[in-house]
Structure formats: structure tokens, C-alpha cells
Design a protein around this motif. Structure first.
Motif, PDB file in Angstrom:
ATOM      1  N   ASN A   1      -9.915  30.460  -4.586  1.00  0.00           N
ATOM      2  CA  ASN A   1     -10.464  31.414  -5.542  1.00  0.00           C
ATOM      3  C   ASN A   1      -9.322  32.144  -6.236  1.00  0.00           C
ATOM      4  OD1 ASN A   1     -12.654  32.568  -6.777  1.00  0.00           O
ATOM      5  ND2 ASN A   1     -13.206  33.884  -5.090  1.00  0.00           N
ATOM      6  N   ARG A   2      -9.454  32.321  -7.530  1.00  0.00           N
ATOM      7  CA  ARG A   2      -8.500  33.110  -8.316  1.00  0.00           C
ATOM      8  C   ARG A   2      -9.320  33.952  -9.284  1.00  0.00           C
ATOM      9  NH1 ARG A   2      -3.382  30.906  -8.845  1.00  0.00           N
ATOM     10  NH2 ARG A   2      -2.933  33.016  -9.577  1.00  0.00           N
ATOM     11  N   LEU A   3      -8.701  34.911  -9.905  1.00  0.00           N
ATOM     12  CA  LEU A   3      -9.416  35.743 -10.870  1.00  0.00           C
ATOM     13  C   LEU A   3      -9.714  34.997 -12.161  1.00  0.00           C
ATOM     14  CD1 LEU A   3      -7.501  39.113 -10.395  1.00  0.00           C
ATOM     15  CD2 LEU A   3      -9.774  38.506  -9.537  1.00  0.00           C
ATOM     16  N   ASP A   4      -8.875  34.015 -12.507  1.00  0.00           N
ATOM     17  CA  ASP A   4      -9.047  33.307 -13.781  1.00  0.00           C
ATOM     18  C   ASP A   4      -9.244  31.812 -13.613  1.00  0.00           C
ATOM     19  OD1 ASP A   4      -6.495  32.634 -12.970  1.00  0.00           O
ATOM     20  OD2 ASP A   4      -5.559  33.023 -14.907  1.00  0.00           O
ATOM     21  N   ARG A   5      -9.355  31.323 -12.375  1.00  0.00           N
ATOM     22  CA  ARG A   5      -9.549  29.880 -12.158  1.00  0.00           C
ATOM     23  C   ARG A   5      -9.965  29.616 -10.721  1.00  0.00           C
ATOM     24  NH1 ARG A   5      -4.884  28.006 -14.564  1.00  0.00           N
ATOM     25  NH2 ARG A   5      -4.653  30.132 -15.277  1.00  0.00           N
ATOM     26  N   ILE A   6     -10.535  28.460 -10.515  1.00  0.00           N
ATOM     27  CA  ILE A   6     -10.829  27.937  -9.181  1.00  0.00           C
ATOM     28  C   ILE A   6      -9.974  26.688  -9.052  1.00  0.00           C
ATOM     29  CG2 ILE A   6     -12.583  26.970  -7.642  1.00  0.00           C
ATOM     30  CD1 ILE A   6     -13.124  29.902  -8.341  1.00  0.00           C
TER      31      ILE A   6
ATOM     32  N   VAL B   1     -20.040  28.158  -9.591  1.00  0.00           N
ATOM     33  CA  VAL B   1     -18.926  28.239 -10.551  1.00  0.00           C
ATOM     34  C   VAL B   1     -19.457  28.059 -11.967  1.00  0.00           C
ATOM     35  CG1 VAL B   1     -16.801  27.119 -11.336  1.00  0.00           C
ATOM     36  CG2 VAL B   1     -17.161  27.523  -8.889  1.00  0.00           C
ATOM     37  N   VAL B   2     -20.281  27.036 -12.182  1.00  0.00           N
ATOM     38  CA  VAL B   2     -20.840  26.784 -13.515  1.00  0.00           C
ATOM     39  C   VAL B   2     -21.691  27.967 -13.969  1.00  0.00           C
ATOM     40  CG1 VAL B   2     -22.446  25.324 -14.815  1.00  0.00           C
ATOM     41  CG2 VAL B   2     -20.725  24.277 -13.345  1.00  0.00           C
ATOM     42  N   GLY B   3     -22.490  28.513 -13.073  1.00  0.00           N
ATOM     43  CA  GLY B   3     -23.320  29.661 -13.418  1.00  0.00           C
ATOM     44  C   GLY B   3     -22.482  30.852 -13.857  1.00  0.00           C
TER      45      GLY B   3
ATOM     46  N   PRO C   1     -17.146  33.073  -6.904  1.00  0.00           N
ATOM     47  CA  PRO C   1     -16.173  32.505  -7.841  1.00  0.00           C
ATOM     48  C   PRO C   1     -15.544  33.561  -8.750  1.00  0.00           C
ATOM     49  CG  PRO C   1     -18.143  31.140  -7.768  1.00  0.00           C
ATOM     50  CD  PRO C   1     -18.436  32.393  -6.980  1.00  0.00           C
ATOM     51  N   PHE C   2     -14.231  33.464  -8.898  1.00  0.00           N
ATOM     52  CA  PHE C   2     -13.443  34.316  -9.788  1.00  0.00           C
ATOM     53  C   PHE C   2     -13.427  35.786  -9.349  1.00  0.00           C
ATOM     54  CE2 PHE C   2     -15.446  30.895 -12.268  1.00  0.00           C
ATOM     55  CZ  PHE C   2     -14.318  30.171 -12.590  1.00  0.00           C
ATOM     56  N   ALA C   3     -13.721  36.070  -8.090  1.00  0.00           N
ATOM     57  CA  ALA C   3     -13.843  37.454  -7.624  1.00  0.00           C
ATOM     58  C   ALA C   3     -12.534  38.023  -7.081  1.00  0.00           C
ATOM     59  CB  ALA C   3     -14.916  37.559  -6.553  1.00  0.00           C
ATOM     60  N   ASN C   4     -11.641  37.158  -6.598  1.00  0.00           N
ATOM     61  CA  ASN C   4     -10.417  37.679  -5.991  1.00  0.00           C
ATOM     62  C   ASN C   4      -9.361  36.586  -5.927  1.00  0.00           C
ATOM     63  OD1 ASN C   4     -10.750  36.106  -3.510  1.00  0.00           O
ATOM     64  ND2 ASN C   4     -12.402  37.531  -3.043  1.00  0.00           N
TER      65      ASN C   4
END
Length: 89
Positions: free
Chosen positions: A30-35, A63-65, A13-16
Motif C-alpha cells: 500500500n502507498r498513498l499514490d499507488r499499489i 482498488v478499482v472502486g 487502498p491508498f490509505a498509508n
């Protein structure tokens, strides 16, 4: 199902800005600032529904983690949207 589970392991999550997963007809981007979640999935009262629910549960747990593991702003600022001239005009 095994191939799908293996593919899920690469979704950080949030990696690319590139990874996309499908769970039923639900698309997880996946996005850098959102899913981003779009589409739908039927969690039916059977083994197939249970398998889909487990995949969603695992993904959302990651994602929560990730969110809980860092300092977060109250809200993200709006995206910087820029308009460019149409090169075909």
C-alpha cells in the motif's frame, strides 16, 4: 484462511505507506499514490487456487472502486527524488 481474510479487511487502498499483504508469493504494498504488486502467485485449478483468486479479486475490486470514486490526473508526476550525502564517507 479466516485469519488472512480478517487481515485483508484492514487493507484500505491508498490509505498509508505501511500495509503489505501476501497472496501466495505475491506481495501487495500500500502507498498513498499507488499499489505495488511484486512476486508471483499460482492460481491452480483446485480449491486453494480458487481461494487465492477470490482474495485477489476482492482486493482489486476495492482498488478499482477507490480509483473510480475520485477525479484522477492523466498521469502522476514523477516522484521528487533527492540525493543525500553518504554519512559513512
Amino acid at each position: 484462511m479466516t485469519a488472512k481474510k480478517k487481515a485483508d479487511k484492514t487493507f484500505v487502498p491508498f490509505a498509508n505507506e505501511a500495509d503489505v499483504l501476501h497472496v501466495g508469493d505475491l506481495m501487495i504494498e500500500n502507498r498513498l499514490d499507488r499499489i505495488t504488486l511484486s512476486g508471483d502467485v499460482d492460481l491452480t485449478l483446485d480449491q486453494a487456487g480458487l481461494a487465492l483468486a477470490r482474495r485477489l479479486h476482492a482486493l482489486l475490486g476495492e482498488v478499482v472502486g477507490k480509483l473510480e470514486g475520485q477525479a484522477l490526473p492523466e498521469r502522476l508526476p514523477p516522484p521528487d527524488v533527492q540525493q543525500v550525502d553518504n554519512p559513512f564517507n
